[in-house]
Design an enzyme around this catalytic site. Sequence first.
Site, short mmCIF file in Angstrom:
data_model
loop_
_atom_site.label_atom_id
_atom_site.label_comp_id
_atom_site.label_asym_id
_atom_site.label_seq_id
_atom_site.Cartn_x
_atom_site.Cartn_y
_atom_site.Cartn_z
CG ASP A 1 41.10 66.13 -37.17
OD1 ASP A 1 40.30 66.84 -37.80
OD2 ASP A 1 40.74 65.28 -36.33
CD GLU B 1 64.88 67.11 -39.07
OE1 GLU B 1 64.97 66.24 -39.97
OE2 GLU B 1 64.66 66.82 -37.87
C1 GLC Z 1 37.78 67.53 -37.12
C2 GLC Z 1 37.40 67.33 -38.56
C3 GLC Z 1 36.07 66.66 -38.63
C4 GLC Z 1 36.18 65.31 -37.96
C5 GLC Z 1 36.74 65.44 -36.55
C6 GLC Z 1 37.19 64.11 -36.01
O1 GLC Z 1 36.92 68.39 -36.46
O2 GLC Z 1 37.45 68.56 -39.24
O3 GLC Z 1 35.59 66.53 -39.92
O4 GLC Z 1 34.93 64.71 -37.89
O5 GLC Z 1 37.86 66.28 -36.50
O6 GLC Z 1 38.39 63.71 -36.61
#
Ligand code: GLC
Length: 534
Positions: free
Chosen positions: A209, A251
């Site tokens: 993310d 791994e």
């Molecule tokens: C990314 C995710 C989103 C979230 C953001 C903060 O963009 O896809 O849904 O709000 O990160 O974690």
Amino acid sequence: MAAPLPPRTDDWWRDAAIYQIYPRSFADGDGDGTGDLAGVRAKLPYLAQLGVDAVWFTPWYASPLIDGGYDVADYRTIDPAFGTLAEAEKLIAEARNLGIRTIVDVVPNHVSDQHAWFQAALAAGPGSAERERFHFRPGRGPDGELPPNDWPSQFSGTTWTRVPDGEWYLHLFTPEQPDLNWANPEVRREHEDVLRFWFERGVAGVRIDSAALPAKAPGLPDFVEGVDPHPYIDQDDLHDIYRSWRAIADEYGAVFVGEVWLPDAERFARYLRPDELHTAFNFNFLTCPWDAGRLHRAIDDTLAEHAPVGAPATWVLCNHDVTRTVTRYGREDTGFDFATKTFGTPTDLELGTRRARAAALLTLALPGSVYVYQGEELGLPEADIPHDRIQDPMHYRSGGTDPGRDGCRVPMPWAADEPYSGFGSGTEPWLPQPDDWPVHAADRQATDPDSMLALYREALRLRRSGTGFGDGPLTWLPAPEGVLSFARTDGLMCLVNLSAGAVGLPAHRTRLLSSGPLDEEGQLPRDTAVWLRA
Ligand code: GLC
């Protein structure tokens, strides 16, 4: 132990079709109005029949769900609303038995303010080792009453919140999502451990993310417009972090897909060097309007930027952060606003659906892997959520001006004649479903050969069983203005008509699949795509 998968293993990810599950809205197994792992397990046969190679789960960990689970309180447990760790392990194994791999979401930039580390940091006070895991700072101004710097938020609003002892902490998203300090070795060790924790449980990949955000410029300097590097986007230190992650993934034979929103192609490709991430989401394609020239360029740019690093491209039409494809393509102005992650104005759903069908065939014919967000295979439109039911913090932080992202997160319609369109048997779903939801229900579409579901199933089946799809070269063919025409290997050809009128098809080709009927003269109507084989 899970049964071994069919061949095609090692580099499965280079051309995989990956289905994105937003657990809260996929299927509600226990009838409490929130989707859960029991719901997903019950739908595994549906996913196998759809023909996907993997599923990516947006965060399913313990979380106060302030930002839909992107506020993780504990990486080693499943949120009780979704189920248990034992159930997740079962799910991973059951999916594998059906040939479906599991990808989980890891959120390195921040944790929930309920995470044990943040609670300990609050309790320990200024100057403590516990605070060092985050970005705590004194404020500016005579009494420290001003935030430590001027960084703009990824959601609207401030990036700093003050705690009672006077210090401020950094959060690029909501105050409930404090940013971690990646210069702290404990933060690195913890995440490496979390990766191992999930790889040990049979997870085949990790979606990272906000992958370009975790590292911050030393000293957290003010943001100066137009001056590079940006103090928190795409910092060079990230590459060292991802190299150590890659060594761990290797791994286990596991793979990464990074959420890397970067307009600069060269900077983007650096994340895909052979010892870093395997793949990253291709947002240039997602944000491209329905226009032949622009799409042609987006495809060329994508392939050109991936080629030098040898990484396969990814193709994404939609996810849990953006407006649904049929709604987006049904708008005259399909332009994308990076600030709000939303698209243009009024919409013609019939037009949007026709284009979304064509876009599905385009996307599935391109070289690389492809992501299908839950409900795209049903052609779900963006839903209007009544203001008092909106949950997305993006809405509140914009002062109510941004509709937020809940419109693409509405619980799935599975069965037309059941309560809540078969999402779950009991309580009303956590987000309201539009009145026409039953029209889109999977059971209704399953028996209709002209449905979006039938199109996706057939396209994924052909893509999986036929040659010429997935990884490999793409050659553009001469085509009239407004038409995209390209060949893959083994005589496979894809034509997409984005012009105002119908166009003829090349002779001596077998029609494998089209996104809509040809006209009486056997021509390809506007906003329609076809796959042909020589
Ligand atoms: C990314 C995710 C989103 C979230 C953001 C903060 O963009 O896809 O849904 O709000 O990160 O974690």
